[in-house]
Structure formats: C-alpha cells, structure tokens
Design a protein around this motif. Sequence first.
Motif, PDB file in Angstrom:
ATOM      1  N   GLU A  16       0.832  -1.201   0.000  1.00 20.32           N
ATOM      2  CA  GLU A  16       0.000   0.000   0.000  1.00 20.32           C
ATOM      3  C   GLU A  16       0.870   1.256   0.000  1.00 20.32           C
ATOM      4  OE1 GLU A  16      -2.833   0.054   3.134  1.00 20.32           O
ATOM      5  OE2 GLU A  16      -4.165  -1.421   2.187  1.00 20.32           O
ATOM      6  N   THR A  17       1.981   1.215   0.728  1.00 17.32           N
ATOM      7  CA  THR A  17       2.884   2.365   0.745  1.00 17.32           C
ATOM      8  C   THR A  17       3.460   2.621  -0.651  1.00 17.32           C
ATOM      9  OG1 THR A  17       3.481   1.976   3.063  1.00 17.32           O
ATOM     10  CG2 THR A  17       5.001   3.307   1.747  1.00 17.32           C
ATOM     11  N   GLU A  18       3.849   1.555  -1.339  1.00 17.28           N
ATOM     12  CA  GLU A  18       4.376   1.702  -2.697  1.00 17.28           C
ATOM     13  C   GLU A  18       3.309   2.272  -3.632  1.00 17.28           C
ATOM     14  OE1 GLU A  18       5.865  -2.052  -3.991  1.00 17.28           O
ATOM     15  OE2 GLU A  18       7.190  -2.320  -2.275  1.00 17.28           O
ATOM     16  N   ALA A  19       2.102   1.704  -3.559  1.00 11.46           N
ATOM     17  CA  ALA A  19       1.022   2.177  -4.428  1.00 11.46           C
ATOM     18  C   ALA A  19       0.620   3.608  -4.096  1.00 11.46           C
ATOM     19  CB  ALA A  19      -0.185   1.253  -4.298  1.00 11.46           C
ATOM     20  N   GLN A  20       0.673   3.956  -2.816  1.00  6.46           N
ATOM     21  CA  GLN A  20       0.325   5.314  -2.394  1.00  6.46           C
ATOM     22  C   GLN A  20       1.304   6.333  -2.960  1.00  6.46           C
ATOM     23  OE1 GLN A  20      -0.922   6.241   1.821  1.00  6.46           O
ATOM     24  NE2 GLN A  20       1.068   7.226   1.836  1.00  6.46           N
ATOM     25  N   ASN A  21       2.594   6.027  -2.915  1.00  9.06           N
ATOM     26  CA  ASN A  21       3.599   6.943  -3.468  1.00  9.06           C
ATOM     27  C   ASN A  21       3.384   7.150  -4.970  1.00  9.06           C
ATOM     28  OD1 ASN A  21       4.826   7.233  -0.973  1.00  9.06           O
ATOM     29  ND2 ASN A  21       6.284   5.570  -1.322  1.00  9.06           N
ATOM     30  N   ILE A  22       3.041   6.055  -5.659  1.00 13.43           N
ATOM     31  CA  ILE A  22       2.776   6.159  -7.099  1.00 13.43           C
ATOM     32  C   ILE A  22       1.552   7.029  -7.347  1.00 13.43           C
ATOM     33  CG2 ILE A  22       2.105   4.854  -9.158  1.00 13.43           C
ATOM     34  CD1 ILE A  22       3.708   2.499  -8.044  1.00 13.43           C
ATOM     35  N   ALA A  23       0.501   6.822  -6.545  1.00 12.30           N
ATOM     36  CA  ALA A  23      -0.741   7.583  -6.719  1.00 12.30           C
ATOM     37  C   ALA A  23      -0.518   9.064  -6.473  1.00 12.30           C
ATOM     38  CB  ALA A  23      -1.818   7.038  -5.772  1.00 12.30           C
ATOM     39  N   ILE A  24       0.257   9.402  -5.450  1.00  9.10           N
ATOM     40  CA  ILE A  24       0.528  10.810  -5.146  1.00  9.10           C
ATOM     41  C   ILE A  24       1.322  11.462  -6.273  1.00  9.10           C
ATOM     42  CG2 ILE A  24       1.805  12.351  -3.605  1.00  9.10           C
ATOM     43  CD1 ILE A  24       1.052  10.469  -1.311  1.00  9.10           C
ATOM     44  N   ASP A  25       2.331  10.759  -6.759  1.00 13.88           N
ATOM     45  CA  ASP A  25       3.117  11.292  -7.883  1.00 13.88           C
ATOM     46  C   ASP A  25       2.236  11.502  -9.111  1.00 13.88           C
ATOM     47  OD1 ASP A  25       5.411  11.303  -6.379  1.00 13.88           O
ATOM     48  OD2 ASP A  25       6.161   9.390  -7.136  1.00 13.88           O
ATOM     49  N   ASN A  26       1.345  10.555  -9.377  1.00 13.66           N
ATOM     50  CA  ASN A  26       0.436  10.687 -10.523  1.00 13.66           C
ATOM     51  C   ASN A  26      -0.518  11.863 -10.342  1.00 13.66           C
ATOM     52  OD1 ASN A  26       1.597   8.470 -11.752  1.00 13.66           O
ATOM     53  ND2 ASN A  26       0.030   7.034 -11.083  1.00 13.66           N
ATOM     54  N   PHE A  27      -0.994  12.046  -9.111  1.00 19.22           N
ATOM     55  CA  PHE A  27      -1.901  13.163  -8.821  1.00 19.22           C
ATOM     56  C   PHE A  27      -1.192  14.498  -9.058  1.00 19.22           C
ATOM     57  CE2 PHE A  27      -3.884  16.315  -6.127  1.00 19.22           C
ATOM     58  CZ  PHE A  27      -5.246  16.051  -6.231  1.00 19.22           C
ATOM     59  N   LYS A  28       0.017  14.632  -8.548  1.00 25.01           N
ATOM     60  CA  LYS A  28       0.778  15.875  -8.704  1.00 25.01           C
ATOM     61  C   LYS A  28       1.096  16.151 -10.169  1.00 25.01           C
ATOM     62  CE  LYS A  28       4.233  16.139  -5.767  1.00 25.01           C
ATOM     63  NZ  LYS A  28       5.371  15.649  -4.930  1.00 25.01           N
TER      64      LYS A  28
END
Length: 235
Positions: A154-166
Amino acid sequence: MKTVRLIAACATLAVAGTAWAQNAVMPAPQNVLQLSASGTVEVQQDLLSMTLVTTRDAAEAGTVQTQLKTALDAALAEAKKNAQPGQLDVRTGNFSLSPRYTKDGKINGWQGSTELVLEGRDFARITQTAGRISTLSVGNVGFGLSREQRAKTETEAQNIAIDNFKQKAGELAKGFGFSGYTLREVSVNANDSGPIRPRVMAMQAKSFSAADSAVPVEAGKTNVVVNVSGSVQLK
C-alpha cells in the motif's frame, strides 16, 4: 407588549444582517479543479487459508454432535503440533447442527458439519499439516495478503498515486493557462482483493491420511490499488 415586539423585530433583523454579511464575505471559489489519480502495484499473495470440513448424519442430535466433536478434536490435536503464530494459525470454523425432515414435516434424523481453518504464510507447513489430518476433508483453499505485505505494498502504491496526482494537476494547470496550483483538499483510499478469497479445489471431497504428501496449492498475484482524489487551486 410593544417593547417586546420591537426587541424581537430587532433581533430578527440582526440575525438576517449577520447571515447576509457572512454570505457577502464568502464568494464562490474560482479556478478550483477537481481531479483524481491512482497507483497500482501487483504483488504475490503470501497468505494461505485452508478450510477442512466434515459432515455427519444420524438419528439423534446428540450422536451427530458427539461425532463432530470427536472428529474436530482429533484434527485440532494434529494441527496444533505444527502451529506457529503468523506461519500456521489454527482456529475452528463453522459448527452447525440441524434436523432432517420427512415429506410430512416430521423430524426423522439430524445432520451437522464442522470446520477447522489453517491459515498463515508458511505454505509448506500448512499443506503438510492438512495432509496429515484424516478426520476432516479439504473443503476450500484461499489466498490473500498478510498484514505486513499489504502495508508495504500500500505504501508503494500510495507513493505512485501521489506522484500521478501531482503530475496530472500540473499538466492540467498548464493546459488551462495557469502557471501552477496549490493543494486545497485531498483524500486517500486503498484497496486490494480484500480478505482471503476461497478457491474450491478439485480434491474437495477427498480425505487425506498421514501417508499422503502435502496438499497441492498454488498462489497467484493480486493488485493493490490506492486512489487519491481532491481539489487544487489553480494560480
């Protein structure tokens, strides 16, 4: 009485004036963009759950209950020999007892079932233990993610999601003719395949004796998805 009515009228006017003033200083937000993004990580399932079951049928309810208890006690004794927290956890599952009816609606017997669940990360330990239990049969097999594996993924996926959002927010800001953005509000939600999903196996009806080898299993992969959604102020 006139004085009371006058005071009430003034209070009403004051409240109305306050509400108008609040609305007047809170203009509708402008140049606010709503968007969402997600991050997905595929991961190997590392948690195995095996449910062992048995059924009994007899004329008396007490007989069925005794037979089920005997079968379950023997299975528990065998399973606990190899139990180890996190690697092989042992717990009892459903225990049911119900009457059997004739066409006339009369009770002519009793039937029941009981379950034992073997769950953990040590697949070999679990399958070998299941193979040694002779009083119960393998009912179903399921796979999932351990707590540790889920948290890490979840931590890995969360970092990816935040980068994609930004990245998405920056691209959209430029697309609408703005130089950048500031974050207003955001929410983060994670999900995967959820709890262990049972997979009924072909050997469902078979009972394994101590001479049998380990029950064959094969885990698959699952996707852990984190969604980030919110709003940004274009500037």
